[in-house]
Design a protein around this motif. Structure first.
Motif, PDB file in Angstrom:
ATOM      1  N   VAL A 187      12.859  -5.095  10.761  1.00  0.00           N
ATOM      2  CA  VAL A 187      12.775  -6.551  10.650  1.00  0.00           C
ATOM      3  C   VAL A 187      13.282  -7.207  11.934  1.00  0.00           C
ATOM      4  CG1 VAL A 187      13.687  -8.562   9.421  1.00  0.00           C
ATOM      5  CG2 VAL A 187      12.906  -6.567   8.136  1.00  0.00           C
ATOM      6  N   ASN A 209       6.041  -2.677  -2.462  1.00  0.00           N
ATOM      7  CA  ASN A 209       5.822  -1.999  -3.727  1.00  0.00           C
ATOM      8  C   ASN A 209       6.968  -2.273  -4.704  1.00  0.00           C
ATOM      9  OD1 ASN A 209       5.924   0.416  -5.629  1.00  0.00           O
ATOM     10  ND2 ASN A 209       3.953   0.725  -4.626  1.00  0.00           N
ATOM     11  N   VAL A 210       8.201  -2.247  -4.190  1.00  0.00           N
ATOM     12  CA  VAL A 210       9.370  -2.541  -5.026  1.00  0.00           C
ATOM     13  C   VAL A 210       9.271  -3.974  -5.569  1.00  0.00           C
ATOM     14  CG1 VAL A 210      11.869  -2.976  -4.934  1.00  0.00           C
ATOM     15  CG2 VAL A 210      10.942  -0.838  -4.028  1.00  0.00           C
ATOM     16  N   ILE A 211       8.901  -4.924  -4.715  1.00  0.00           N
ATOM     17  CA  ILE A 211       8.794  -6.323  -5.149  1.00  0.00           C
ATOM     18  C   ILE A 211       7.721  -6.459  -6.232  1.00  0.00           C
ATOM     19  CG2 ILE A 211       8.108  -8.662  -4.421  1.00  0.00           C
ATOM     20  CD1 ILE A 211       9.407  -7.999  -1.681  1.00  0.00           C
ATOM     21  N   ALA A 242      16.394  -2.389  11.225  1.00  0.00           N
ATOM     22  CA  ALA A 242      15.836  -2.250  12.567  1.00  0.00           C
ATOM     23  C   ALA A 242      14.405  -2.803  12.639  1.00  0.00           C
ATOM     24  CB  ALA A 242      15.876  -0.782  12.983  1.00  0.00           C
ATOM     25  N   GLY A 255       0.794  -1.220   0.000  1.00  0.00           N
ATOM     26  CA  GLY A 255       0.000   0.000   0.000  1.00  0.00           C
ATOM     27  C   GLY A 255       0.823   1.265   0.000  1.00  0.00           C
ATOM     28  N   ALA A 256       0.203   2.322   0.436  1.00  0.00           N
ATOM     29  CA  ALA A 256       0.890   3.609   0.435  1.00  0.00           C
ATOM     30  C   ALA A 256       1.337   3.994   1.838  1.00  0.00           C
ATOM     31  CB  ALA A 256      -0.036   4.680  -0.117  1.00  0.00           C
ATOM     32  N   PHE A 316       6.900   0.006   1.343  1.00  0.00           N
ATOM     33  CA  PHE A 316       7.900   0.454   0.367  1.00  0.00           C
ATOM     34  C   PHE A 316       8.549  -0.764  -0.297  1.00  0.00           C
ATOM     35  CE2 PHE A 316      11.782   2.166  -1.361  1.00  0.00           C
ATOM     36  CZ  PHE A 316      11.474   3.473  -1.703  1.00  0.00           C
ATOM     37  N   VAL A 317       8.980  -1.704   0.535  1.00  0.00           N
ATOM     38  CA  VAL A 317       9.605  -2.925   0.028  1.00  0.00           C
ATOM     39  C   VAL A 317       8.599  -3.735  -0.790  1.00  0.00           C
ATOM     40  CG1 VAL A 317      10.586  -5.160   0.753  1.00  0.00           C
ATOM     41  CG2 VAL A 317      11.381  -3.042   1.815  1.00  0.00           C
ATOM     42  N   VAL A 338       3.809   3.888   4.072  1.00  0.00           N
ATOM     43  CA  VAL A 338       5.218   3.576   4.274  1.00  0.00           C
ATOM     44  C   VAL A 338       5.608   3.841   5.727  1.00  0.00           C
ATOM     45  CG1 VAL A 338       5.876   3.902   1.883  1.00  0.00           C
ATOM     46  CG2 VAL A 338       5.848   5.846   3.444  1.00  0.00           C
ATOM     47  N   ASP A 339       6.873   3.524   6.041  1.00  0.00           N
ATOM     48  CA  ASP A 339       7.405   3.710   7.390  1.00  0.00           C
ATOM     49  C   ASP A 339       6.530   3.030   8.452  1.00  0.00           C
ATOM     50  OD1 ASP A 339       9.591   5.295   6.420  1.00  0.00           O
ATOM     51  OD2 ASP A 339       8.216   6.958   6.179  1.00  0.00           O
TER      52      ASP A 339
END
Lengths: 339, 339
Positions: A195, A235-237, A193, A147-148, A232-233, A150-151
């Motif tokens: 994970v 979305n990259v995947i 941090a 999703g959007a 974020f991760v 992040v963080d």
């Protein structure tokens, strides 16, 4: 008598709206008698499209919405200002229990914001994750969150793992799904941090089958059923999956057309090849649910054609039949309160 | 007279050591007369391998190192305790200027730690990034950082962008390379906290050709020459690249062998196909440099065969010829001090 599910569909959202959206809705209702579709959008435009098809009149309705949210618009502003847009109107139907689900191929940002602001989160759910199914060598895996938001914090990721597990078990039908967290190595002490903080929390969850870290290399091999990561991760995947698949398929085609001999070979091999590559086609699997809301919202690709729209609508039936939201409430929210 | 470059090579590191490593070293010196290789590792084992080949004796040396660091070992402990390991001995040669570069297919963690602790950072460089070349439709891109230094700060990413730009321009030969930051949307306001903080800093850098955000989907299409990201994201991209390429190639083969007709087709098409797929084979491009150190350290895949080892050794020549480290000192460290 069979229970009927009412799905509101954003007729104006996506690159191929309204044509492919309306077509997909027709295909869905013509496949299953227990689905009603409410096409949300500009009445006249939709009515014009509907003339092309034959269908049971009690299975298709139009709900007028005069405005359209464009992809380039700022999501929060668009949801706030365009009260008569197909996304806001459709989501309000879910909120008011006039529809069981809302399916949209429109602006991802607006769908994510609208899901939280209009439909609302299940009490106790911190963040609603967007969770698409991605193809693997052995079937599909749920990638949660794309999703959007992040963080993210570790408590969010724990809820993602538990919601994803419920979804895979009940909607996709994978018994005791393997849950893994995306990491840069297999060992527990590896990772950033977030994970490192989340890993021991997932290990403690007794209601999921946590199998540890998964390196991105193992995702396409089907190394886990529920792939947990922050947005974020995720979305990259997801985007790299799309980009690399299309590039490699292009490279393969180019390779096979590079000589006369290989061209003949290509002509012979292509039908079988296409069939196999189909299993790697994301549109087979419908859209991505936005989990943890007071109702179901499904986001399909902006480039969705009728088939993906149809599959996204049909997906809503299992979601309702399996009573996923009550399972999320019971298994996650109540058990967290008891802890 | 031509200047000779001395490359220390970890003969004991990687899945195919020492056989493929020694073979790769021989192929490198037999290709170029201006390379000397120092094979670092267990003397007798290496000497035994060398017997298989013919080569100019002045181009190959052995440097004895009795210990081996295993992949499973904790990197910091291994570097601290195994003083006579091939990695520690090889890195010390670079530190003492007895070698210009060190190439290893051994433990990534130990190479990254050793690079920082033994070889040491260029004064002013905050973090040495690991920067592999990845194949794209149009050539190669530099993915920077894929190291073990997670949870990076924006100032690190700015240095990565500038070092990556210098590397691509001078070693790979891309004039005015396009630098982009990995993001989940193209707009400047998109992204997580790190990306939002880094984006305006990159925009201000006058010495790089910053083209904005890149979504992961565009990476395989060759959307930028230097792809800037923090190590966790970089690692996910790199590993997914590997996993998805091998999966898709497997799916393609399986599809082509699924019927008699397609098998005949496959036999005709496969030679051309293999040639094209080769351009997507990472081993073509040698190893990944660890940039920003007082010397050159190159990490090649753990699964490296002779060809990748050879290419990694030859890569060191251009790095030295182009005087990359002095360019980094001059363009980054000095200009930052002046700011």
């Amino acid at each position: 008598m069979q229970e009927v599910i009412r799905v509101a569909v954003d007729a104006m959202g996506g690159d191929n709206a309204p044509g492919e959206i309306v077509k997909g809705a027709i295909e869905a209702v013509n496949t299953r008698r227990d689905i009603q579709v409410v096409l949300v959008g500009q009445q006249e435009v939709i009515a014009e499209e509907l003339k092309k098809y034959t269908y049971e009149k009690d299975q298709i309705e139009i709900k007028n919405a005069t405005e359209v949210i464009e992809t380039a618009e700022h999501p929060v502003n668009a949801i706030r200002k365009k009260k008569d847009s197909s996304i806001v109107v459709g989501m309000n139907m879910v909120k008011q229990k006039e529809a069981d689900a809302f399916v949209s191929a429109g602006s991802s940002g607006a769908v994510l914001v609208g899901g939280q602001v209009i439909v609302g989160r299940i009490r106790g759910i911190e963040r609603p994750p967007l969770a698409p199914l991605i193809p693997t060598e052995t079937g599909v895996s749920l990638l949660i969150d794309c999703g959007a938001n992040v963080d993210a914090r570790s408590s969010h990721l724990v809820q993602f793992a538990r919601m994803g597990s419920i979804y895979m078990e009940n909607v996709v039908g994978i018994k005791n799904p393997r849950v893994a967290i995306v990491n840069i190595g297999a060992e527990e002490e590896k990772g950033n941090a977030l994970v490192k903080e989340t890993y021991p929390l997932l290990k403690e969850c007794k209601d999921i089958n946590f199998v540890g870290s998964i390196e991105a290399r193992e995702i396409p091999h089907g190394g886990a059923d529920v792939i947990v990561c922050e947005a974020f991760v995720g979305n990259v995947i997801l985007k790299l999956y799309e980009g690399l698949s299309s590039t490699l398929i292009g490279v393969v085609k180019q390779g096979m057309l590079s000589s006369l001999k290989s061209k003949i070979g290509a002509a012979l091999a292509l039908p079988a090849l296409k069939k196999t590559l189909k299993s790697f086609d994301a549109s087979q699997y419908g859209g991505a649910p936005l989990l943890g809301l007071n109702g179901l919202v499904v986001k399909t690709h902006g480039s969705s054609k009728a088939k993906e729209v149809k599959n996204s609508i049909i997906q809503c039936v299992t979601f309702k039949e399996q009573d996923i939201n009550n399972k999320i409430k019971k298994n996650i929210v109540i058990s967290e309160t008891e802890e």
